[in-house]
Design a protein around this motif. Structure first.
Motif, PDB file in Angstrom:
ATOM      1  N   ARG A 264       0.846  -1.185   0.000  1.00 24.68           N
ATOM      2  CA  ARG A 264       0.000   0.000   0.000  1.00 24.68           C
ATOM      3  C   ARG A 264       0.887   1.242   0.000  1.00 24.68           C
ATOM      4  O   ARG A 264       1.845   1.325   0.780  1.00 24.68           O
ATOM      5  CB  ARG A 264      -0.922   0.030   1.218  1.00 24.68           C
ATOM      6  CG  ARG A 264      -1.768  -1.218   1.370  1.00 24.68           C
ATOM      7  CD  ARG A 264      -2.754  -1.110   2.497  1.00 24.68           C
ATOM      8  NE  ARG A 264      -3.390  -2.402   2.769  1.00 24.68           N
ATOM      9  CZ  ARG A 264      -4.564  -2.550   3.343  1.00 24.68           C
ATOM     10  NH1 ARG A 264      -5.255  -1.504   3.717  1.00 24.68           N
ATOM     11  NH2 ARG A 264      -5.072  -3.748   3.549  1.00 24.68           N
ATOM     12  N   ALA A 265       0.573   2.186  -0.853  1.00 29.28           N
ATOM     13  CA  ALA A 265       1.357   3.412  -0.942  1.00 29.28           C
ATOM     14  C   ALA A 265       1.077   4.295   0.266  1.00 29.28           C
ATOM     15  O   ALA A 265      -0.086   4.555   0.601  1.00 29.28           O
ATOM     16  CB  ALA A 265       1.028   4.151  -2.232  1.00 29.28           C
ATOM     17  N   ASN A 266       2.139   4.745   0.911  1.00 25.39           N
ATOM     18  CA  ASN A 266       1.982   5.646   2.046  1.00 25.39           C
ATOM     19  C   ASN A 266       1.273   6.925   1.599  1.00 25.39           C
ATOM     20  O   ASN A 266       1.593   7.495   0.555  1.00 25.39           O
ATOM     21  CB  ASN A 266       3.349   6.003   2.640  1.00 25.39           C
ATOM     22  CG  ASN A 266       4.010   4.827   3.324  1.00 25.39           C
ATOM     23  OD1 ASN A 266       3.330   3.940   3.835  1.00 25.39           O
ATOM     24  ND2 ASN A 266       5.330   4.802   3.337  1.00 25.39           N
ATOM     25  N   GLU A 270      -5.031   9.605   2.227  1.00 22.25           N
ATOM     26  CA  GLU A 270      -5.166  11.050   2.312  1.00 22.25           C
ATOM     27  C   GLU A 270      -5.317  11.680   0.928  1.00 22.25           C
ATOM     28  O   GLU A 270      -6.088  12.633   0.747  1.00 22.25           O
ATOM     29  CB  GLU A 270      -3.960  11.650   3.040  1.00 22.25           C
ATOM     30  CG  GLU A 270      -3.905  11.335   4.537  1.00 22.25           C
ATOM     31  CD  GLU A 270      -3.446   9.916   4.832  1.00 22.25           C
ATOM     32  OE1 GLU A 270      -2.964   9.232   3.890  1.00 22.25           O
ATOM     33  OE2 GLU A 270      -3.566   9.491   6.004  1.00 22.25           O
ATOM     34  N   LYS A 271      -4.597  11.171  -0.056  1.00 24.14           N
ATOM     35  CA  LYS A 271      -4.697  11.726  -1.418  1.00 24.14           C
ATOM     36  C   LYS A 271      -6.085  11.495  -2.007  1.00 24.14           C
ATOM     37  O   LYS A 271      -6.654  12.387  -2.648  1.00 24.14           O
ATOM     38  CB  LYS A 271      -3.618  11.109  -2.305  1.00 24.14           C
ATOM     39  CG  LYS A 271      -2.210  11.586  -1.969  1.00 24.14           C
ATOM     40  CD  LYS A 271      -1.160  10.950  -2.871  1.00 24.14           C
ATOM     41  CE  LYS A 271       0.230  11.463  -2.502  1.00 24.14           C
ATOM     42  NZ  LYS A 271       1.298  10.839  -3.324  1.00 24.14           N
ATOM     43  N   VAL A 272      -6.628  10.302  -1.805  1.00 22.55           N
ATOM     44  CA  VAL A 272      -7.974  10.030  -2.311  1.00 22.55           C
ATOM     45  C   VAL A 272      -9.004  10.898  -1.575  1.00 22.55           C
ATOM     46  O   VAL A 272      -9.950  11.409  -2.182  1.00 22.55           O
ATOM     47  CB  VAL A 272      -8.315   8.533  -2.185  1.00 22.55           C
ATOM     48  CG1 VAL A 272      -9.768   8.273  -2.577  1.00 22.55           C
ATOM     49  CG2 VAL A 272      -7.379   7.696  -3.049  1.00 22.55           C
ATOM     50  N   GLN A 273      -8.812  11.058  -0.264  1.00 24.66           N
ATOM     51  CA  GLN A 273      -9.718  11.926   0.500  1.00 24.66           C
ATOM     52  C   GLN A 273      -9.746  13.330  -0.094  1.00 24.66           C
ATOM     53  O   GLN A 273     -10.826  13.924  -0.273  1.00 24.66           O
ATOM     54  CB  GLN A 273      -9.260  12.006   1.972  1.00 24.66           C
ATOM     55  CG  GLN A 273      -9.361  10.726   2.766  1.00 24.66           C
ATOM     56  CD  GLN A 273     -10.731  10.491   3.360  1.00 24.66           C
ATOM     57  OE1 GLN A 273     -11.652  11.264   3.162  1.00 24.66           O
ATOM     58  NE2 GLN A 273     -10.880   9.389   4.086  1.00 24.66           N
ATOM     59  N   ARG A 274      -8.582  13.879  -0.431  1.00 22.98           N
ATOM     60  CA  ARG A 274      -8.533  15.235  -0.973  1.00 22.98           C
ATOM     61  C   ARG A 274      -9.232  15.335  -2.322  1.00 22.98           C
ATOM     62  O   ARG A 274      -9.840  16.359  -2.651  1.00 22.98           O
ATOM     63  CB  ARG A 274      -7.078  15.700  -1.101  1.00 22.98           C
ATOM     64  CG  ARG A 274      -6.412  16.029   0.234  1.00 22.98           C
ATOM     65  CD  ARG A 274      -5.138  16.819   0.041  1.00 22.98           C
ATOM     66  NE  ARG A 274      -4.099  16.048  -0.615  1.00 22.98           N
ATOM     67  CZ  ARG A 274      -3.194  15.326   0.027  1.00 22.98           C
ATOM     68  NH1 ARG A 274      -3.209  15.263   1.350  1.00 22.98           N
ATOM     69  NH2 ARG A 274      -2.263  14.652  -0.632  1.00 22.98           N
ATOM     70  N   SER A 289       2.530   7.714 -10.849  1.00 25.12           N
ATOM     71  CA  SER A 289       2.863   9.135 -10.884  1.00 25.12           C
ATOM     72  C   SER A 289       2.049   9.933  -9.875  1.00 25.12           C
ATOM     73  O   SER A 289       2.446  11.030  -9.474  1.00 25.12           O
ATOM     74  CB  SER A 289       2.639   9.698 -12.297  1.00 25.12           C
ATOM     75  OG  SER A 289       1.288   9.530 -12.698  1.00 25.12           O
ATOM     76  N   VAL A 290       0.908   9.392  -9.455  1.00 27.74           N
ATOM     77  CA  VAL A 290       0.063  10.057  -8.469  1.00 27.74           C
ATOM     78  C   VAL A 290       0.418   9.627  -7.047  1.00 27.74           C
ATOM     79  O   VAL A 290       0.527  10.458  -6.147  1.00 27.74           O
ATOM     80  CB  VAL A 290      -1.428   9.757  -8.742  1.00 27.74           C
ATOM     81  CG1 VAL A 290      -2.312  10.385  -7.661  1.00 27.74           C
ATOM     82  CG2 VAL A 290      -1.833  10.270 -10.116  1.00 27.74           C
ATOM     83  N   PHE A 291       0.643   8.331  -6.849  1.00 26.97           N
ATOM     84  CA  PHE A 291       0.795   7.793  -5.495  1.00 26.97           C
ATOM     85  C   PHE A 291       2.203   7.309  -5.165  1.00 26.97           C
ATOM     86  O   PHE A 291       2.490   7.015  -4.001  1.00 26.97           O
ATOM     87  CB  PHE A 291      -0.170   6.604  -5.306  1.00 26.97           C
ATOM     88  CG  PHE A 291      -1.617   6.975  -5.423  1.00 26.97           C
ATOM     89  CD1 PHE A 291      -2.295   7.530  -4.356  1.00 26.97           C
ATOM     90  CD2 PHE A 291      -2.313   6.770  -6.603  1.00 26.97           C
ATOM     91  CE1 PHE A 291      -3.643   7.867  -4.454  1.00 26.97           C
ATOM     92  CE2 PHE A 291      -3.653   7.102  -6.721  1.00 26.97           C
ATOM     93  CZ  PHE A 291      -4.313   7.666  -5.646  1.00 26.97           C
ATOM     94  N   GLY A 292       3.086   7.192  -6.174  1.00 27.71           N
ATOM     95  CA  GLY A 292       4.334   6.486  -5.966  1.00 27.71           C
ATOM     96  C   GLY A 292       4.128   5.005  -6.222  1.00 27.71           C
ATOM     97  O   GLY A 292       2.992   4.545  -6.406  1.00 27.71           O
ATOM     98  N   VAL A 299       0.936  -5.256 -10.625  1.00 22.92           N
ATOM     99  CA  VAL A 299      -0.229  -4.471 -11.026  1.00 22.92           C
ATOM    100  C   VAL A 299      -0.997  -4.056  -9.779  1.00 22.92           C
ATOM    101  O   VAL A 299      -1.409  -4.890  -8.978  1.00 22.92           O
ATOM    102  CB  VAL A 299      -1.144  -5.273 -11.970  1.00 22.92           C
ATOM    103  CG1 VAL A 299      -2.404  -4.468 -12.294  1.00 22.92           C
ATOM    104  CG2 VAL A 299      -0.407  -5.629 -13.247  1.00 22.92           C
ATOM    105  N   LYS A 300      -1.199  -2.770  -9.638  1.00 28.31           N
ATOM    106  CA  LYS A 300      -1.840  -2.232  -8.432  1.00 28.31           C
ATOM    107  C   LYS A 300      -3.234  -1.681  -8.764  1.00 28.31           C
ATOM    108  O   LYS A 300      -3.645  -1.663  -9.917  1.00 28.31           O
ATOM    109  CB  LYS A 300      -0.946  -1.142  -7.831  1.00 28.31           C
ATOM    110  CG  LYS A 300       0.403  -1.689  -7.332  1.00 28.31           C
ATOM    111  CD  LYS A 300       1.416  -0.613  -7.098  1.00 28.31           C
ATOM    112  CE  LYS A 300       1.999  -0.073  -8.388  1.00 28.31           C
ATOM    113  NZ  LYS A 300       2.846  -1.050  -9.098  1.00 28.31           N
TER     114      LYS A 300
END
Length: 314
Positions: A264-266, A270-274, A289-292, A299-300
């Protein structure tokens, strides 16, 4: 936390301060009056502690000499309506509960607390040669396994041993199979279940998890290397994100045959919440490019648990 209950009479809004008992909130709704709306702050949900419909006080909702009647099904009905919800409406009516005492004005009494929609991370250990440990979330919540293993990676846990580099390879999947999305499970530390990754060393099972709501939530999944996913609520409703991540928590979603089921990307929640919280619609872009990239070559996907709530309630 300060809570208020709103009762609506046409265009007039009356604010009532509910009574408090320790950390809980107590709210009443009277028969023959407008339903009372109970609401927690955004990202919190109702946890019903106790509730009934009837009359157990002489001077509540008018006065009566009768104060010993209670509808037998009222706790169940109120839980079905309110438990795990951000808000709910309390309607004190015989049509909902039946009439436990005819000719008497009755009321609903609800004792509740507001819990985070997703709990903080919790860590539980079960030691080898000891009884299994019960892991349990509140009612209407379920276990979401973040990480787990059987072995020994700490010297001073479950006794003392300097051998701190042993872990059963299959232990994460076994613990997940036992606990994932269950309300409760037993965490066991036995070689007969996991095999023995380090003979002669006292081992333990470690489970890192959080509790996520089960009732009336929706799930959106957006796969890497596929089109962005648009999530939309009905008109007049907005998105509340209970929990989200970018990574992988199983071997089958978004292509089978994957080798990593625990990345899971750290900061992805929070990014999805925003991006999504409080909006009628949002776009999920499952990209490194969005989450690292939490697990290269795998495949994520974005997995988002959410609800649609009326916009005025946010």
């Amino acid at each position: 936390m300060n809570f208020k209950v709103c009762i609506f009479f046409s265009a007039v809004i009356i604010l009532l301060s509910p009574e408090r008992t320790n950390a809980s909130v107590t709210t009443f709704a009277c028969e023959h009056e407008t339903p009372v709306r109970v609401k927690c702050p955004s990202l919190y949900v109702i946890d019903v502690i106790d509730a009934f419909y009837g009359r157990l006080e002489h001077n509540r909702c008018g006065s009566s000499s009768i104060a010993n009647c209670k509808a037998g099904n009222s706790l169940t009905v109120i839980k079905q309506n309110c438990q795990g919800e951000n808000s709910c409406s309390l309607e004190a009516s015989n049509l909902v509960f039946g009439d436990p005492c005819r000719g008497v004005v009755k009321y609903i009494k609800l004792v509740y607390d507001c819990l985070p929609a997703v709990s903080e991370k919790r860590t539980t250990y079960a030691c080898e040669h000891q009884s299994p440990v019960q892991v349990q979330c509140p009612e209407y919540f379920r276990i979401d396994v973040i990480d787990a293993f059987y072995g020994r990676l700490e010297s001073d846990k479950c006794g003392y041993n300097t051998n701190t580099n042993c872990k059963a390879e299959n232990s994460l999947s076994i613990i997940k199979n036992n606990c994932q999305y269950e309300n409760t499970c037993l965490l066991t530390a036995e070689n007969s279940l996991f095999g023995d990754p380090c003979a002669g060393v006292v081992k333990y099972s470690k489970l890192v998890y959080q509790c996520v709501p089960t009732e009336k939530e929706r799930l959106a999944v957006a796969c890497e290397h596929e089109k962005d996913l648009t999530v939309t609520c009905p008109d007049g409703y907005v998105i509340i994100v209970h929990y989200a991540f970018y990574g992988r928590d199983d071997l089958t979603t978004c292509r089978q045959g994957q080798t990593d089921s625990n990345c899971r990307a750290n900061g992805s929640n929070e990014k999805v919440q925003r991006v999504c919280r409080g909006r009628n619609s949002c776009v999920l872009s499952p990209k490194n490019s969005v989450f690292g990239d939490p697990c290269s070559g795998v495949v994520k996907f974005i997995k988002m648990y959410y609800s649609c709530v009326p916009s005025e309630e946010l």
